[in-house]
Structures are given as structure tokens and as C-alpha cells.
Design a protein around this motif. Sequence first.
Motif, short mmCIF file in Angstrom:
data_model
loop_
_atom_site.label_atom_id
_atom_site.label_comp_id
_atom_site.label_asym_id
_atom_site.label_seq_id
_atom_site.Cartn_x
_atom_site.Cartn_y
_atom_site.Cartn_z
N LEU A 163 0.83 -1.19 0.00
CA LEU A 163 0.00 0.00 0.00
C LEU A 163 0.87 1.26 0.00
CD1 LEU A 163 -2.80 -1.04 2.52
CD2 LEU A 163 -2.79 -1.19 0.02
N VAL A 164 0.34 2.32 -0.57
CA VAL A 164 1.05 3.59 -0.63
C VAL A 164 0.34 4.59 0.27
CG1 VAL A 164 1.81 5.48 -2.10
CG2 VAL A 164 1.83 3.13 -2.97
N ALA A 165 1.06 5.18 1.20
CA ALA A 165 0.48 6.15 2.13
C ALA A 165 0.08 7.42 1.40
CB ALA A 165 1.48 6.48 3.24
N PRO A 166 -1.01 8.07 1.82
CA PRO A 166 -1.43 9.31 1.16
C PRO A 166 -0.51 10.48 1.42
CG PRO A 166 -2.81 8.86 3.06
CD PRO A 166 -1.94 7.65 2.87
N ARG A 167 0.36 10.39 2.40
CA ARG A 167 1.35 11.44 2.64
C ARG A 167 2.59 10.79 3.22
NH1 ARG A 167 2.54 13.05 7.58
NH2 ARG A 167 1.40 12.16 9.33
N CYS A 168 3.71 11.47 3.10
CA CYS A 168 4.99 10.95 3.62
C CYS A 168 5.24 9.52 3.15
CB CYS A 168 5.03 11.01 5.14
SG CYS A 168 4.92 12.66 5.82
N ALA A 169 4.92 9.23 1.90
CA ALA A 169 5.01 7.86 1.40
C ALA A 169 6.40 7.25 1.58
CB ALA A 169 4.59 7.83 -0.07
N PRO A 170 7.51 7.99 1.35
CA PRO A 170 8.83 7.37 1.55
C PRO A 170 9.06 6.93 3.00
CG PRO A 170 9.03 9.35 0.22
CD PRO A 170 7.64 9.34 0.76
N VAL A 171 8.48 7.67 3.95
CA VAL A 171 8.63 7.32 5.36
C VAL A 171 7.91 6.02 5.66
CG1 VAL A 171 8.12 8.05 7.72
CG2 VAL A 171 8.95 9.71 6.04
N TYR A 172 6.67 5.91 5.24
CA TYR A 172 5.87 4.72 5.53
C TYR A 172 6.30 3.52 4.68
CZ TYR A 172 2.84 7.64 8.35
OH TYR A 172 2.36 8.47 9.33
N LYS A 173 6.99 3.75 3.60
CA LYS A 173 7.43 2.66 2.75
C LYS A 173 8.39 1.71 3.47
CE LYS A 173 9.41 1.77 -1.82
NZ LYS A 173 10.02 2.39 -3.02
#
Length: 371
Positions: free
Chosen positions: A287-297
Motif C-alpha cells: 500500500l502507498v500512504a497518502p502522505r509521507c510515502a517514503p517514510v511509511y514505505k
Amino acid sequence: MRARRMIAVWALGASAAAFAQSDPLAPLSDVPRPATISIVQATPYRPSLAPSTSLTGFAAYKQTLIGRARLAGVRDATIQAVIPFLSLSSRVITLDRGQPGGVNNPNSVPPFAPYRRAHVTSSLIGRGQARYAAYAGQLAAIERRFGVEPQVLIAIYGHETSYGTVTGSFDLLTALATLAYEGRRRELFESEFIAALKLLDRGTPRYRLKGSWAGATGYPQFMPSAVLRLATDGDGDGSANIWGNEADGLASIAAYLRDAGWKPNVHWGIPVQVPATLNRTAIVSRLVAPRCAPVYKRHSQWKTMREWRALGVQPLGRTLAENEMATLIEPDGPYATAYLLTINYRAILDYNCSNFYALSVGLLADAIARR
């Protein structure tokens, strides 16, 4: 620093990356800047507030701020006392462009260990423990009210301002107007500028509106909009003074974390040992986060503590409830440090969207509570 949202249901499947976005206001590479920045000093006389087609650069942009402030209901006396006398800050522009992702500063993900050593120090632990003891009664009341672990409040306070000793000396109105004019994230900074004007309308003295170059202020290092929404009276004296009252600052941090989705009676996360046999490919979150995607990746799929145990992941010290959901992060890659993170880690990320920040806050909090 920090007005952000969205850590609720989607968080149970988000993915993330790291220190490259340690500043939640890190520049967006796809947003154009003005070709040149003209530093225009304010006139010593009170200029007319009527629009003028002869104005250019920042002088013209101030007319835009005036119009937006009026539409937002800011008192005209406040507008006239502030906006005509604003000037651009070259220092703010320099600092902004030096952030990760900015000009001549490519993104990178350094190792976590040096960051941890710099932000979980014996000094921060010792001073945090002293405050934890000094405010024990008030912290207990704040925990009953908001459900947030008190040591996390102390840790954020220590991390943000070294317990009130470094709160920033930039004039907030100047810094926010400069950042808005520069255009990288104009809508954000214009909104925060208007919020700062509303703080003046509400009776906050101008001298208190000092903070970081990016617009964060007070003991909690809130953006002005967060001050308007979440500044909280922590000692029952009838005011919420986040600039000079530590109890108010701590209660305001608790209000922020609860607003960000903090779940009572759940720890932020735990260090774990990961077996060499763990199939990391099988637990990658898609899944891809709606914000701060690199952090949650950098976060794995969510699993219960029971499921992590079945995969051979073992707590190093305290544990989580068997049915508690958690996600795995290995900030320095496989075969180094590893942590299982709960939904409350996401609340800390909401405060500052950086894995290194949130991990160091959690680890500092644990050390403070280990008195």
C-alpha cells in the motif's frame, strides 16, 4: 512543527522511508520557485492598504496577504499593524533551500545509529527524568485526560526544544510571509501566516510569536494553526501559555497526539530480534500512504504480536499484547536494529514525519521512564 493528519484506518496498511524527510516541511522538488527573490525592506511610513498596480515583488505580494487576511476575518487593526511593515528574510530563504530535497541538497537516507546517539543522550535523559519527577502529578492528570503516555510528552518536549531552552528566535510573521512568497508551499504558509494573525487577534502578544525559521513556535513547536486548535491549559490556571508554562506545553502535546489518533494503554513500539530466516519479501507492504510515502514505505505489513512471534520475531525486553497490531521496521537494514511499531508510533510521526524522529522520541521516552 507540524499540522498534519491521516493516521487512522489507512495506517494499518501504510508503508515508509526515513530521515530524508526529517523536516515535515521539506521542499517539494516539483514545485517551481520564483526565478529571483527580491529582498524589499519595509518603508518606515505606514503605506496605503489599497491595491496598487505599480507595486512589484514582495511589496505586491503583501497586498495579496492583506486581501486574504481580510477575507479570513482578521481585524483590520491587526493587518495594518503587521503586514505593511514586513520584509523578506534572506536567512529564512537560505535555510529553506538547504533542507533535504532542496537545491544542492539531494535526498539520502543516513544510518540511524548516529542520529540516535545525537538525540537520545545522557543529558536529555537526565533532564527528562527530572521533569518527569517534578511534574508527576500534572502528568498523571494529563494522562487521565488524554490517554497519552507521559514519558512520550516529555521526550517530544526534550527533542523539540531541549526542554524549552531552544525555541527559536525568528519572528513568525516574517518567516511565514517569506516562505509563502518564495512559493514552494504557498498555500500552507499563507494559511499559517493567517493563523498567526488570528493569534494576535486573540490576544497573543507579538513578542511571543517567535520560533523556528519554518514557523513552529512555543514549547511544543506548534505551527500557528495547531496553536489555535490545540493549545491547552495544563495546570488549571485558565490560560494556555505554550511559550512560558511547561505544564501547558505538555498538555498541548498530549492534545495533539490524541487528535492524531493516539490509542490509550498501548506502547509506541518495542525493540525486537529478527531471525535470519525471516522472509522479508513476504511481509512487504504494497500500500502507498497518502502522505509521507517514503517514510511509511519502510514499514512492513501489519500483523498481531502473536503472528510476529510465529515468524520468530522476539521482543527484547517488554512486549505487546498478543492481539495488538504492529508493523516491523529495520532502520539500518536487515540484521541490525529492529522495532515493532504500534498505531501510536503513527501518532508520533504525525508530529514530525520522520522515522528517525519518531524512533528517537520513543527510545528517549523509554529511557526517561526507566528511572
